[in-house]
Motif scaffolding. Structure first.
Motif, PDB file in Angstrom:
ATOM      1  N   GLY A 132       0.817  -1.217   0.000  1.00  0.00           N
ATOM      2  CA  GLY A 132       0.000   0.000   0.000  1.00  0.00           C
ATOM      3  C   GLY A 132       0.847   1.262   0.000  1.00  0.00           C
ATOM      4  N   GLY A 133       2.156   1.068   0.115  1.00  0.00           N
ATOM      5  CA  GLY A 133       3.045   2.224   0.094  1.00  0.00           C
ATOM      6  C   GLY A 133       3.304   2.712  -1.331  1.00  0.00           C
ATOM      7  N   GLN A 134       4.094   3.709  -1.415  1.00  0.00           N
ATOM      8  CA  GLN A 134       4.303   4.350  -2.710  1.00  0.00           C
ATOM      9  C   GLN A 134       5.716   4.950  -2.763  1.00  0.00           C
ATOM     10  OE1 GLN A 134       2.464   8.086  -2.878  1.00  0.00           O
ATOM     11  NE2 GLN A 134       1.920   7.995  -5.039  1.00  0.00           N
ATOM     12  N   ALA A 135       6.269   4.961  -3.954  1.00  0.00           N
ATOM     13  CA  ALA A 135       7.540   5.680  -4.143  1.00  0.00           C
ATOM     14  C   ALA A 135       7.425   6.532  -5.396  1.00  0.00           C
ATOM     15  CB  ALA A 135       8.696   4.699  -4.274  1.00  0.00           C
ATOM     16  N   ILE A 498      12.151   8.339  -4.103  1.00  0.00           N
ATOM     17  CA  ILE A 498      11.693   8.792  -2.786  1.00  0.00           C
ATOM     18  C   ILE A 498      10.590   7.856  -2.301  1.00  0.00           C
ATOM     19  CG2 ILE A 498      10.733  10.738  -1.487  1.00  0.00           C
ATOM     20  CD1 ILE A 498      11.440  12.501  -3.940  1.00  0.00           C
ATOM     21  N   LYS A 499      10.806   7.238  -1.172  1.00  0.00           N
ATOM     22  CA  LYS A 499       9.743   6.398  -0.606  1.00  0.00           C
ATOM     23  C   LYS A 499       8.848   7.314   0.215  1.00  0.00           C
ATOM     24  CE  LYS A 499       8.930   2.059   1.779  1.00  0.00           C
ATOM     25  NZ  LYS A 499       8.644   2.315   3.198  1.00  0.00           N
ATOM     26  N   VAL A 500       7.572   7.189  -0.038  1.00  0.00           N
ATOM     27  CA  VAL A 500       6.625   8.066   0.659  1.00  0.00           C
ATOM     28  C   VAL A 500       6.095   7.318   1.872  1.00  0.00           C
ATOM     29  CG1 VAL A 500       4.511   9.428   0.415  1.00  0.00           C
ATOM     30  CG2 VAL A 500       6.008   9.069  -1.562  1.00  0.00           C
ATOM     31  N   ASN A 501       6.167   7.941   3.024  1.00  0.00           N
ATOM     32  CA  ASN A 501       5.607   7.329   4.236  1.00  0.00           C
ATOM     33  C   ASN A 501       4.240   7.937   4.537  1.00  0.00           C
ATOM     34  OD1 ASN A 501       7.826   5.650   4.805  1.00  0.00           O
ATOM     35  ND2 ASN A 501       8.945   7.426   5.608  1.00  0.00           N
ATOM     36  N   TYR A 502       3.280   7.064   4.795  1.00  0.00           N
ATOM     37  CA  TYR A 502       1.942   7.569   5.143  1.00  0.00           C
ATOM     38  C   TYR A 502       1.705   7.413   6.630  1.00  0.00           C
ATOM     39  CZ  TYR A 502       0.945   7.989   0.235  1.00  0.00           C
ATOM     40  OH  TYR A 502       0.985   8.373  -1.079  1.00  0.00           O
TER      41      TYR A 502
END
Ligand code: NDP
Length: 502
Positions: A132-135, A498-502
């Protein structure tokens, strides 16, 4: 006598050696100026100046870079007539050609890349991760640093600026070397760059021999990329030197281009264009069609009309408006072209037209057509002229039909089928350009897809759009110039993830 100077760190300077080489006017055969015999010391000064200028130039806004490159374009345009004349005197080409093609193209090169720099964009890739994460990945394109641009003598300012303009627009600083045989318009460009306010050290022009000044640029450890146009042998040497140092390379090399004429073509357009594609600039354009293949039903008609048209071409004073064919660039090159005509005869070729050098030494250097400057009054055309030459009866795979002559020499040969002419066309080690004449759309596509060349012209020749990829396959080169491709060449691509943290 006029002394050409190097352009290093924003100043016109003498070579470190203090030595100069002779520069000949090909039409008169006389020395008319002197060229710096630069060596590795001059290249070292130039690289230092470029390194010093790089941090500021590379960080300057695209708009400011655009403004200064457009000022250079405007100054070249202002001096169109003088530059065309200088190119003609230096190279032997008709001034009318330089005025219509070479110099306007130099203007276009600067305008094109000045504006292109304002429209560059880059990619971003969104990566969806399983949890479910995103980069987000984005590509940075950063100017390489100091780059080397080396160009040949056939289209001097045209090809010199075709390399320099994208390098500067991309934010690189340049050490450039024009051909020692035709240095004059590059020298005049130095002056225009100073007038335009190009910051010092951004463009450095080192004149001299390829084997001395040129090789010092290629081998210098701080030169990150080489953009080279010239002969295949020189390209091979550059590739060998540059590869272990992992330099980026763009190589635009020789050609032996086929001109394929089908019987259903628009005959008048084909004939008119084939005269140009064979003999423009004394046949000294890498894109000239030197092997002409004609579908058999049209062969005899074409042969008769082609000879007739070519025999009416006016050979003579390059400065005269009425001249179609000027002087060959040097005595050595004239001898090379003549040696190939001799070889063609040994290989069974029949000379249909031309075949010899011409003595015009009784004729005056454009006495009737312009106000001669005092220093070149009363000069005679004692230089190097050759008749445009048409040869038939040569096998498609003989040396004359395989090796690059780079002069006003073409061979003509009939063919019966598409498969046969494709075999002829693709039989050489080069693959720069090809021209196909047919009104049959499917055939045009079929042929274009199968022909081994980087550029295919259908029902035209030398129709250029600067946005398109330009270059050759096989021994005609590595890489493509033109459009955004050239800007990318002068940059290093860097992916940022860039790894996006939610
Ligand atoms: P060369 O390869 O002899 O020279 C090209 C340039 O390289 C010149 O500036 C030359 O300097 C320099 N040079 C020569 N040796 C070295 C070296 N060891 N290291 C670095 N630089 C060197 O080619 P020509 O000038 O004779 O040009 C004709 C050739 O160019 C033809 O083969 C033609 O097909 C090709 N060409 C290709 C084009 C393309 O787009 N593919 C377009 C136009 C031409 P110097 O003059 O001092 O020797």
């Amino acid at each position: 006598m006029l002394k050409i100077e190097n352009h290093i760190g924003g100043e016109l300077t003498a070579p470190a050696s203090g030595e100069y080489l002779d520069n000949f006017n090909p039409a008169t055969g006389e020395i008319y100026s002197l060229i710096p015999d630069s060596d590795e010391r001059d290249v070292e000064f130039a690289v230092c100046a470029a390194n010093k200028a790089f941090p500021v130039w590379s960080k300057m806004s695209a708009e400011l870079r655009h403004d200064v490159l457009m000022r250079i374009a405007a100054l070249i345009e202002r001096d169109l007539d003088a530059l065309a004349e200088a190119e003609s005197v230096d190279n032997g080409k008709p001034k009318s050609l330089a005025k219509a093609v070479d110099i306007p193209r130099a203007v276009a090169n600067f305008k094109f890349y000045a504006t292109a720099a304002m429209h560059v964009s880059t990619e971003a890739h969104e990566t969806i991760l399983g949890n479910g994460g995103q980069a987000i990945n984005y590509t940075l394109r950063q100017p390489l640093g100091v780059v080397g641009c080396i160009s040949p003598w056939n289209l001097p300012l045209y090809l010199f600026t075709w390399k320099i303009a994208p390098a500067l627009a991309a934010g690189c600083c340049v050490v450039a070397k024009p051909s020692e045989i035709t240095p004059m318009t590059a020298y005049l460009l130095s002056k225009l760059c100073i007038e335009a306010g190009l910051p010092e050290g951004v463009l450095n022009i080192v004149h001299g021999l390829g084997t001395k000044a040129g090789s010092a640029i290629v081998t210098h450890q701080d030169v990150k990329a080489i953009s080279f146009t010239g002969g295949t042998k020189t390209g091979e040497w550059i590739a060998r030197e540059a590869a272990p140092k992992f330099k980026k390379l763009s190589l635009e090399l020789g050609g032996k281009n086929p001109n394929i004429i089908f019987a259903d073509c628009d005959y008048d357009e084909m004939l008119k264009t084939t005269v140009l594609s064979s003999f423009s600039n004394q046949g000294q354009i890498c894109l000239c069609g030197s092997r002409i293949f004609v579908e058999r039903p049209l062969y005899e008609r074409f042969k008769t009309d082609f000879i007739e048209k070519v025999s009416h071409l006016k050979i003579g004073d390059p400065l005269a408006e009425s001249t179609n064919i000027g002087a060959v660039v040097s005595k050595q090159h004239l001898e090379k072209v003549l040696s190939y005509i001799e070889l063609a005869e040994e290989e069974g070729g029949k000379i249909l037209c031309g075949g010899k050098s011409i003595d015009l030494s009784n004729e005056t250097y454009n006495l009737d057509e312009r106000n001669l400057k005092s220093e070149i009054q009363n000069l005679k055309l004692k230089g190097w002229f050759i008749e445009p030459t048409i040869i038939e009866n040569l096998p498609f795979d003989c040396r004359t039909n395989r090796e690059e002559i780079f002069g006003a020499v073409v061979s003509i040969q009939p063919f019966d089928t598409e498969a046969e002419v494709l075999e002829y066309a693709n039989s050489v080690e080069y693959g720069l350009s090809a021209t196909i004449w047919t009104e049959n759309l499917s055939r045009a596509h079929r042929m274009a897809e199968r022909i081994e060349s980087g550029i295919v012209w259908i029902n035209c020749w030398l129709l250029r759009d600067l946005r398109t990829p330009f270059g050759g396959m096989k021994n005609s080169g590595v890489g493509r110039e033109g459009g955004f491709e050239a800007l990318r060449f002068f940059t290093e691509e860097k992916n940022v993830c860039i790894k996006v943290n939610y």
